[in-house]
Scaffold this motif. Structure first.
Motif, PDB file in Angstrom:
ATOM      1  N   TYR A 108      -4.394  11.952   3.004  1.00  0.00           N
ATOM      2  CA  TYR A 108      -3.075  11.787   3.628  1.00  0.00           C
ATOM      3  C   TYR A 108      -2.673  10.322   3.756  1.00  0.00           C
ATOM      4  CZ  TYR A 108      -4.240  16.569   4.734  1.00  0.00           C
ATOM      5  OH  TYR A 108      -4.633  17.883   4.641  1.00  0.00           O
ATOM      6  N   ASN A 109      -3.154   9.468   2.824  1.00  0.00           N
ATOM      7  CA  ASN A 109      -2.890   8.024   2.814  1.00  0.00           C
ATOM      8  C   ASN A 109      -3.439   7.301   4.042  1.00  0.00           C
ATOM      9  OD1 ASN A 109      -1.628   7.757   0.253  1.00  0.00           O
ATOM     10  ND2 ASN A 109       0.082   8.912   1.122  1.00  0.00           N
ATOM     11  N   MET A 110      -4.382   7.937   4.703  1.00  0.00           N
ATOM     12  CA  MET A 110      -5.061   7.330   5.851  1.00  0.00           C
ATOM     13  C   MET A 110      -6.258   6.537   5.320  1.00  0.00           C
ATOM     14  SD  MET A 110      -6.573   9.357   9.144  1.00  0.00           S
ATOM     15  CE  MET A 110      -5.094  10.339   9.232  1.00  0.00           C
ATOM     16  N   VAL A 111      -6.484   5.373   5.885  1.00  0.00           N
ATOM     17  CA  VAL A 111      -7.594   4.511   5.477  1.00  0.00           C
ATOM     18  C   VAL A 111      -8.530   4.326   6.661  1.00  0.00           C
ATOM     19  CG1 VAL A 111      -8.175   2.132   4.824  1.00  0.00           C
ATOM     20  CG2 VAL A 111      -6.266   3.303   3.714  1.00  0.00           C
TER      21      VAL A 111
ATOM     22  N   LEU B 297      -6.366   3.708   9.928  1.00  0.00           N
ATOM     23  CA  LEU B 297      -4.992   3.223   9.857  1.00  0.00           C
ATOM     24  C   LEU B 297      -4.131   4.137   8.983  1.00  0.00           C
ATOM     25  CD1 LEU B 297      -3.048   0.901  10.649  1.00  0.00           C
ATOM     26  CD2 LEU B 297      -3.865  -0.335   8.632  1.00  0.00           C
ATOM     27  N   LEU B 298      -3.018   4.563   9.559  1.00  0.00           N
ATOM     28  CA  LEU B 298      -2.015   5.355   8.847  1.00  0.00           C
ATOM     29  C   LEU B 298      -0.674   4.661   9.068  1.00  0.00           C
ATOM     30  CD1 LEU B 298      -1.050   7.890   7.299  1.00  0.00           C
ATOM     31  CD2 LEU B 298      -0.797   9.007   9.524  1.00  0.00           C
ATOM     32  N   VAL B 299      -0.104   4.136   7.987  1.00  0.00           N
ATOM     33  CA  VAL B 299       1.168   3.433   8.059  1.00  0.00           C
ATOM     34  C   VAL B 299       2.207   4.298   7.356  1.00  0.00           C
ATOM     35  CG1 VAL B 299       2.418   1.315   7.517  1.00  0.00           C
ATOM     36  CG2 VAL B 299      -0.034   1.214   8.066  1.00  0.00           C
ATOM     37  N   PRO B 300       3.206   4.791   8.103  1.00  0.00           N
ATOM     38  CA  PRO B 300       4.206   5.685   7.509  1.00  0.00           C
ATOM     39  C   PRO B 300       4.868   5.085   6.276  1.00  0.00           C
ATOM     40  CG  PRO B 300       4.476   5.590   9.884  1.00  0.00           C
ATOM     41  CD  PRO B 300       3.466   4.539   9.517  1.00  0.00           C
ATOM     42  N   GLY B 301       4.931   5.901   5.217  1.00  0.00           N
ATOM     43  CA  GLY B 301       5.607   5.492   3.992  1.00  0.00           C
ATOM     44  C   GLY B 301       4.769   4.684   3.028  1.00  0.00           C
ATOM     45  N   LEU B 302       3.542   4.325   3.410  1.00  0.00           N
ATOM     46  CA  LEU B 302       2.713   3.512   2.521  1.00  0.00           C
ATOM     47  C   LEU B 302       1.541   4.319   1.975  1.00  0.00           C
ATOM     48  CD1 LEU B 302       2.527   0.049   4.314  1.00  0.00           C
ATOM     49  CD2 LEU B 302       4.045   0.784   2.475  1.00  0.00           C
ATOM     50  N   GLN B 303       1.214   4.034   0.731  1.00  0.00           N
ATOM     51  CA  GLN B 303       0.078   4.666   0.077  1.00  0.00           C
ATOM     52  C   GLN B 303      -1.195   3.884   0.409  1.00  0.00           C
ATOM     53  OE1 GLN B 303       0.466   7.534  -1.929  1.00  0.00           O
ATOM     54  NE2 GLN B 303       2.485   7.466  -0.990  1.00  0.00           N
ATOM     55  N   GLU B 304      -2.309   4.549   0.215  1.00  0.00           N
ATOM     56  CA  GLU B 304      -3.617   3.981   0.532  1.00  0.00           C
ATOM     57  C   GLU B 304      -3.865   2.575  -0.043  1.00  0.00           C
ATOM     58  OE1 GLU B 304      -7.917   5.564  -0.299  1.00  0.00           O
ATOM     59  OE2 GLU B 304      -6.585   7.188   0.342  1.00  0.00           O
ATOM     60  N   PRO B 305      -3.565   2.306  -1.316  1.00  0.00           N
ATOM     61  CA  PRO B 305      -3.825   0.956  -1.843  1.00  0.00           C
ATOM     62  C   PRO B 305      -3.100  -0.150  -1.073  1.00  0.00           C
ATOM     63  CG  PRO B 305      -3.434   2.479  -3.646  1.00  0.00           C
ATOM     64  CD  PRO B 305      -3.091   3.217  -2.370  1.00  0.00           C
TER      65      PRO B 305
ATOM     66  N   VAL C 236      -2.392   0.064   2.179  1.00  0.00           N
ATOM     67  CA  VAL C 236      -2.891   0.070   3.558  1.00  0.00           C
ATOM     68  C   VAL C 236      -4.263  -0.608   3.672  1.00  0.00           C
ATOM     69  CG1 VAL C 236      -3.498   1.555   5.526  1.00  0.00           C
ATOM     70  CG2 VAL C 236      -1.525   2.123   4.095  1.00  0.00           C
ATOM     71  N   ARG C 237      -5.070  -0.530   2.632  1.00  0.00           N
ATOM     72  CA  ARG C 237      -6.429  -1.118   2.693  1.00  0.00           C
ATOM     73  C   ARG C 237      -6.435  -2.606   3.065  1.00  0.00           C
ATOM     74  NH1 ARG C 237     -10.985   1.474  -1.093  1.00  0.00           N
ATOM     75  NH2 ARG C 237     -10.673   3.634  -0.429  1.00  0.00           N
ATOM     76  N   PRO C 238      -5.608  -3.454   2.438  1.00  0.00           N
ATOM     77  CA  PRO C 238      -5.626  -4.872   2.832  1.00  0.00           C
ATOM     78  C   PRO C 238      -5.198  -5.076   4.291  1.00  0.00           C
ATOM     79  CG  PRO C 238      -4.353  -4.570   0.807  1.00  0.00           C
ATOM     80  CD  PRO C 238      -4.726  -3.223   1.299  1.00  0.00           C
ATOM     81  N   MET C 239      -4.338  -4.204   4.785  1.00  0.00           N
ATOM     82  CA  MET C 239      -3.918  -4.288   6.190  1.00  0.00           C
ATOM     83  C   MET C 239      -5.103  -3.984   7.109  1.00  0.00           C
ATOM     84  SD  MET C 239      -0.322  -2.264   6.029  1.00  0.00           S
ATOM     85  CE  MET C 239       1.080  -2.885   5.127  1.00  0.00           C
ATOM     86  N   ALA C 240      -5.828  -2.921   6.785  1.00  0.00           N
ATOM     87  CA  ALA C 240      -7.002  -2.564   7.586  1.00  0.00           C
ATOM     88  C   ALA C 240      -8.036  -3.687   7.540  1.00  0.00           C
ATOM     89  CB  ALA C 240      -7.599  -1.247   7.095  1.00  0.00           C
ATOM     90  N   ALA C 241      -8.210  -4.290   6.368  1.00  0.00           N
ATOM     91  CA  ALA C 241      -9.175  -5.383   6.226  1.00  0.00           C
ATOM     92  C   ALA C 241      -8.791  -6.574   7.108  1.00  0.00           C
ATOM     93  CB  ALA C 241      -9.275  -5.813   4.761  1.00  0.00           C
ATOM     94  N   LYS C 242      -7.520  -6.913   7.117  1.00  0.00           N
ATOM     95  CA  LYS C 242      -7.062  -8.046   7.929  1.00  0.00           C
ATOM     96  C   LYS C 242      -7.285  -7.755   9.421  1.00  0.00           C
ATOM     97  CE  LYS C 242      -3.379 -11.337   8.425  1.00  0.00           C
ATOM     98  NZ  LYS C 242      -2.172 -11.880   7.846  1.00  0.00           N
TER      99      LYS C 242
END
Length: 164
Positions: free
Chosen positions: A120-123, A138-146, A148-154
């Motif tokens: 479900y595009n959750m990372v 992390l689940l960011v509405p409207g964004l795909q997993e690729p 979202v990953r850098p956001m979770a890393a930051k």
């Protein structure tokens, strides 16, 4: 008592005192809502973020988590728990591999870190430092997993700087 056994006693005491201090640091509770602010999350995800709400498990070994609302229906959850003696990054990673969640290493974050994807595009980003296990989901509405990953890393890099 034989001489070689007596010679090991001081060494055993030193090792035990070191292990005790490590365990005491890991057992000290960390408020997961103190590790990230809504403003820090908002700066990374570029969406409004509502303040986190904490939940502490009845069993301290289960840790505590904090959930923030991202945008209209997304979320950022931070879980912090002490690692138990039988828990290692390798064992935890192997459990996710058995669940076919394909762990992907993320070097340079904590002592060890890896991503998993529950769908479900959750990372999920798992990281380990100072006898603690940290998990950001992390689940960011409207964004795909690729994306979202850098956001979770930051966000996890910030969390790691705050775990002592």
């Amino acid at each position: 008592m034989n001489r070689s056994f007596r010679a090991l006693i001081p060494l055993a005491l030193i090792v035990f005192s070191q292990l005790s201090s490590i365990a005491a640091a890991a057992d000290k509770a960390v408020d997961p809502c103190s590790l990230l602010t809504p403003a820090e999350i908002q700066a990374v995800v570029a969406m409004p973020v509502k303040a986190g709400t904490a939940k502490v498990e009845a069993n301290p070994a289960a840790g505590a988590n904090c959930t923030y609302v991202v945008g209209d229906f997304g979320s950022c959850n931070v879980l912090i728990k002490p690692l138990q003696s039988y828990e290692t990054p390798e064992r935890i990673k192997a459990q996710f591999a058995k669940m076919k969640m394909t762990p992907t290493d993320l070097p340079g974050v904590g002592d060890a870190a890896f991503f998993t994807s529950p769908g479900y595009n959750m990372v999920q980003l798992h990281a380990f430092k100072a006898g603690r296990y940290a998990l950001i989901t992390l689940l960011v509405p409207g964004l795909q997993e690729p994306a979202v990953r850098p956001m979770a890393a930051k966000l996890m890099k910030t969390v790691m700087t705050r775990i002592k």
